[in-house]
Structure formats: C-alpha cells, structure tokens
Design an enzyme around this catalytic site. Structure first.
Site, PDB file in Angstrom:
ATOM      1  N   LEU A   1       0.822  -1.219   0.000  1.00 55.93           N
ATOM      2  CA  LEU A   1       0.000   0.000   0.000  1.00 55.93           C
ATOM      3  C   LEU A   1       0.854   1.266   0.000  1.00 55.93           C
ATOM      4  O   LEU A   1       0.327   2.366  -0.206  1.00 55.93           O
ATOM      5  CB  LEU A   1      -0.947  -0.006   1.207  1.00 55.93           C
ATOM      6  N   ARG A   2       2.177   1.102   0.228  1.00 57.44           N
ATOM      7  CA  ARG A   2       3.161   2.208   0.080  1.00 57.44           C
ATOM      8  C   ARG A   2       2.998   3.348   1.079  1.00 57.44           C
ATOM      9  O   ARG A   2       3.700   4.356   0.955  1.00 57.44           O
ATOM     10  CB  ARG A   2       3.115   2.795  -1.336  1.00 57.44           C
TER      11      ARG A   2
ATOM     12  N   ASP B   1       9.708  -8.626   3.576  1.00 56.53           N
ATOM     13  CA  ASP B   1       9.441  -8.680   2.132  1.00 56.53           C
ATOM     14  C   ASP B   1      10.072  -7.511   1.371  1.00 56.53           C
ATOM     15  O   ASP B   1      10.087  -6.376   1.843  1.00 56.53           O
ATOM     16  CB  ASP B   1       7.939  -8.690   1.838  1.00 56.53           C
TER      17      ASP B   1
ATOM     18  N   HIS C   1      10.454 -13.458   1.557  1.00 55.53           N
ATOM     19  CA  HIS C   1      10.709 -13.125   0.153  1.00 55.53           C
ATOM     20  C   HIS C   1      11.995 -13.887  -0.169  1.00 55.53           C
ATOM     21  O   HIS C   1      13.093 -13.438   0.159  1.00 55.53           O
ATOM     22  CB  HIS C   1      10.902 -11.614   0.001  1.00 55.53           C
TER      23      HIS C   1
ATOM     24  N   HIS D   1       5.218 -15.279  -2.992  1.00 53.50           N
ATOM     25  CA  HIS D   1       5.375 -15.300  -4.462  1.00 53.50           C
ATOM     26  C   HIS D   1       6.369 -16.349  -4.981  1.00 53.50           C
ATOM     27  O   HIS D   1       7.373 -16.006  -5.596  1.00 53.50           O
ATOM     28  CB  HIS D   1       5.722 -13.912  -4.997  1.00 53.50           C
TER      29      HIS D   1
ATOM     30  N   ASP E   1       0.834  -9.643  -4.940  1.00 54.72           N
ATOM     31  CA  ASP E   1       2.071  -8.838  -4.843  1.00 54.72           C
ATOM     32  C   ASP E   1       1.876  -7.505  -5.573  1.00 54.72           C
ATOM     33  O   ASP E   1       2.748  -7.044  -6.317  1.00 54.72           O
ATOM     34  CB  ASP E   1       3.291  -9.597  -5.379  1.00 54.72           C
TER      35      ASP E   1
ATOM     36  N   HIS F   1       4.365   1.422  -8.703  1.00 55.54           N
ATOM     37  CA  HIS F   1       5.512   2.292  -8.994  1.00 55.54           C
ATOM     38  C   HIS F   1       5.068   3.322 -10.025  1.00 55.54           C
ATOM     39  O   HIS F   1       4.247   3.029 -10.891  1.00 55.54           O
ATOM     40  CB  HIS F   1       6.681   1.495  -9.579  1.00 55.54           C
TER      41      HIS F   1
HETATM   42 ZN   LIG Z   1       8.451  -9.856  -2.185  1.00 60.69          ZN
END
Ligand SMILES: [Zn+2]
Length: 429
Positions: free
Chosen positions: A64-65, A153, A180, A233, A306, A310
């Site tokens: 969600l940044r 992650d 990750h 992932h 995921d 960007h």
């Molecule tokens: Zn990741």
C-alpha cells in the site's frame, strides 16, 4: 443497520462446498443466510442473475506504500483498487518508509485503514528493525498492535541465525514467518529470469537457484523450529518441489503464487518492457507449468497479487534501472480465469477457494466464506464480461501493469465489505 438480499446468482462458497443458484442475505454486517428463494423481508434487493456470488477475495500480499511513498499508493487508493478487484481484505507489506517495525507504525496503518480505507487491512510487521536484516524487531509488540504475520518482504532475511530466532518467535506467537525468498548474492545483479530470453536481450539473469536456496534453508529451519514458514510469491519449479517434499515430511510450510507468475513468461519482457520487471522474475514456461501443477496438487496454497505500485519515474527508465513490481489488485480475477480456469487447469470454485478461504486460513483472518455469522464481505462478478484495462479507470495511483490497453474477460460488478456496498455496477460507490 443494513439489510441486503443478493438474489438469484450462482453462489460459489468453497468453504461450504456450495455451488448453485441461491440468495444471500446480509444484515448488520454479517452473512445471515444462504438459501433458495429467500423472502425479501424489507431487504434492499441486489439482482445477481447470470452473475457469480462469492466470498470477498482475500489478498495476502499487497504493497500500500503508505507511509512514505504516497505518490505511488495510499491506504485510500490501494483499498479502492482492491474493492474494484473484488478484494475485501488485504494484508499489507511492511516495506514502507519508515518500515512497519514498531507498534506505532502498525497502529498508524490501522488508523489510516479505519479512517480512509474501504476494505479490511491487515498489516504485516517486519522481522528485523528497519528491515535491515540485522536486529530482530519486537515481534510480540508488533503482534499486540495488530500485525498478523512477519516478513522483511522486498528482501530475504539473509542471516540464517536471525531467521531461526525469528521463526522461534513466530512459532511462540502463533503466526507465520513469511519469506521473500531470494538469496541476495545468488541474484548476482540479475534483472530478469536467467534463460534464453535474458541471453537474447543481453540482460543479466536472475537464476531460480537464488530462490531455491532460501526456500530450502527455510524449510529446514521450519522443520527444526516447528514454525509455520510461508513462501511469498513462489516462482521456481525446484522451490515447488522443495515445498512438496517438506510438506510430505510434515513440515509446516505453505506457499502463495502471483497471477502474473501464472499468466506470463519471460518472453513477455519482449523489447525491454519495464512493466514486466518483477521480483522474483517471471520465468519460462516449464517453471510456469510447475507452479500450476503445484496449485493443482495443493503444494501451493493460495494466490496473492504482490500488488506493487511504482510511478513513471521508476518505470520509464532503462530496464536495468527500473524498479521491480507491477500492480495487480484490479486484474486478479481476470488473470486467474485466463491462466487457470479457461485452459482447464482448475475449476471456477477451485480458483475462488485459492483467493478466499485458503489465504484467509493461512493468516488466520476472518472472512473467506459465506457461512452464517461470517463478515458480510461478498464479491459479485460476471465471469464472461470483457473490459479493457485503462490507466484512467484504474483506482490505483500507479498504472504500472503490462496489461494496459489489453482486453480482460471477467469483471467485478459489486463488492460488499461488512455489508456496505463499496462497488456498484463496476464503479466505486
Ligand atoms: Zn516480495
């Protein structure tokens, strides 16, 4: 309070084994009943004839940044993108700026979610302080504040001693340790899958072994510590095999896979399309088919997007310099239908299970089913409707998807969160 009757849709609730034409009653924020020809009793009617009615989707891997990169995404915009994608619960990743490594940061995200979000938000906490991979964060305090699992992650925890100690803590706290899985040394500066296509394009390859080594290490650590190790992932065939063997031996290891790893291969990098740059990279068709086989035999437990926003500053640059990641919330359903259902790999109820009850169980989240008493989180979609992915209609602040301009089949029509309609006829309410 609210009272809604969703009428005449094909109700698919994998948790209950339901697949048939039913009505679903939502009242005061919970599912009250699922049955045939239910009486209105004063409810607001929502017609669903010809549509599929499913539990709201649960996405356990979303960036969600916020805080720190609000130009790319916020809790407000990311949860709206989720709602448009039929996702009613998101687990958000802690690689924000600053990272979610303290109770205060977890509380900040939860406060944002409560005041500005439109779907449920479950933050994940960092394993290490400042996500540096050196000193463990106070996992107990993070859990107390609301973190539902732990991960660094964006990067693997490279220090195996830290990974071991964190797994012991996670086991004690009863939450998953999520990795990750990419060894930073074996990545060796690679920017796409190491194979024929990377050779042809002259781009540095990122070998699958970088993932396999960490997955193997963590399966052993989970075996030894008794922790629940979850692979984020997963992307490589050997990693799928390592997870399969670990589970056969009784190790508590689970895995998720993204829609893009199921739908795309490295061929799609084409002429240096930076929208195709993701970590771990999409690989060749042998890896892709191994992921599908892993879903079919239950080695891979769930699908997670995921979603990684960007902006142009990160993507409209040379491939080597571009940021990694693509958005995914709003294309989750159509990609799953295209990669898994229409080719005949999985049934529609099988796919719905992988994006509802299965991920909810992995992180011990409420939701994921239409059982009476469950949260009234419901997604209604048209399996056959076509739509075109356009920057102007995506709710995500970032538009970094290789599917811009592409026609998708499968469109979310209505989304309900806690009995409140947040998407109506494909648009935000
Ligand atoms: Zn990741």
């Amino acid at each position: 309070m609210s009272h809604i009757l969703i009428q005449g849709g094909r109700v698919i609730d994998p948790a209950a084994g339901t697949d048939g034409v039913r009505d679903v009653r939502l009242r005061d924020g919970v599912i009250v009943e699922v049955g045939e020809n239910l009486q209105p009793n004063g409810a607001t009617m929502v017609g669903a004839k010809g549509l599929v009615v499913a539990p709201g989707f649960v996405d356990i891997h979303v960036h969600l940044r916020e805080p720190g990169q609000e130009g790319k995404e916020t809790v407000a915009s990311g949860t709206r993108a989720a709602a448009l994608g039929g996702v009613t619960s998101v687990a958000c990743m802690p690689n924000t700026i600053p990272a979610l490594d303290s109770a205060a940061m977890i509380q900040y995200v939860l406060h944002k979610a409560a005041t500005e979000g439109v779907v449920r938000v479950y933050p994940l906490g960092c394993i290490s302080q400042e996500r540096k991979g050196e000193v463990m964060a106070d996992l107990a305090a993070l859990k107390e504040a609301g973190a539902v699992a732990f991960t660094d992650d964006g990067n693997a925890v490279m220090n195996a001693l830290l990974a071991r100690r964190a797994m012991i803590n996670c086991r004690t706290l009863g939450v998953p340790y999520i990795e990750h899985a990419e060894d930073e040394h074996l990545i060796d500066g690679g920017v796409m899958h190491e194979g024929r296509v990377s050779l042809r394009l002259g781009l540095a390859g990122r070998s699958a072994i970088a993932e396999d080594v960490i997955v193997g290490r963590d399966v052993m650590l989970a075996d030894e510590t008794g922790a629940h190790f979850h692979v984020a992932h997963i992307s490589s065939s050997r990693s799928v095999e390592i997870v399969r063997q670990g589970r056969a031996r009784g190790v508590r290891v689970t895995a998720e896979v993204t829609p893009h790893h199921l739908a795309l291969t490295d061929e799609a990098v084409g002429e240096f399309d930076t929208q195709m740059k993701v970590n771990p990279p999409v690989r060749d068709d042998a890896h892709r088919l191994a992921l599908i086989a892993g879903l079919k035999d239950g080695t891979i437990d769930a699908i997670a997007t995921d979603h990684a926003p960007h902006g142009p500053l990160d993507k409209d640059v040379e491939f080597n310099q571009a940021a990694s990641g693509m958005i995914g919330l709003e294309t989750l359903l159509p990609l799953c239908l295209a990669a898994l259902v229409r080719p005949g790999h999985l049934t529609l109820p099988g796919v719905i299970r992988l994006i509802t009850v299965a991920p909810a169980r992995l992180l011990n989240l409420p939701g994921g089913s239409l059982a009476p008493g469950a949260p009234a989180d419901v997604t209604v979609f048209d399996e056959l409707a076509n739509w075109t992915v356009e920057a102007k209609t995506l709710a995500s602040k970032s538009k970094n998807t290789p599917f811009l301009g592409k026609t998708m089949t499968g469109r979310v029509v209505h989304t309900f969160v806690g009995g409140r309609q947040v998407v109506r006829e494909g648009g935000l309410t």
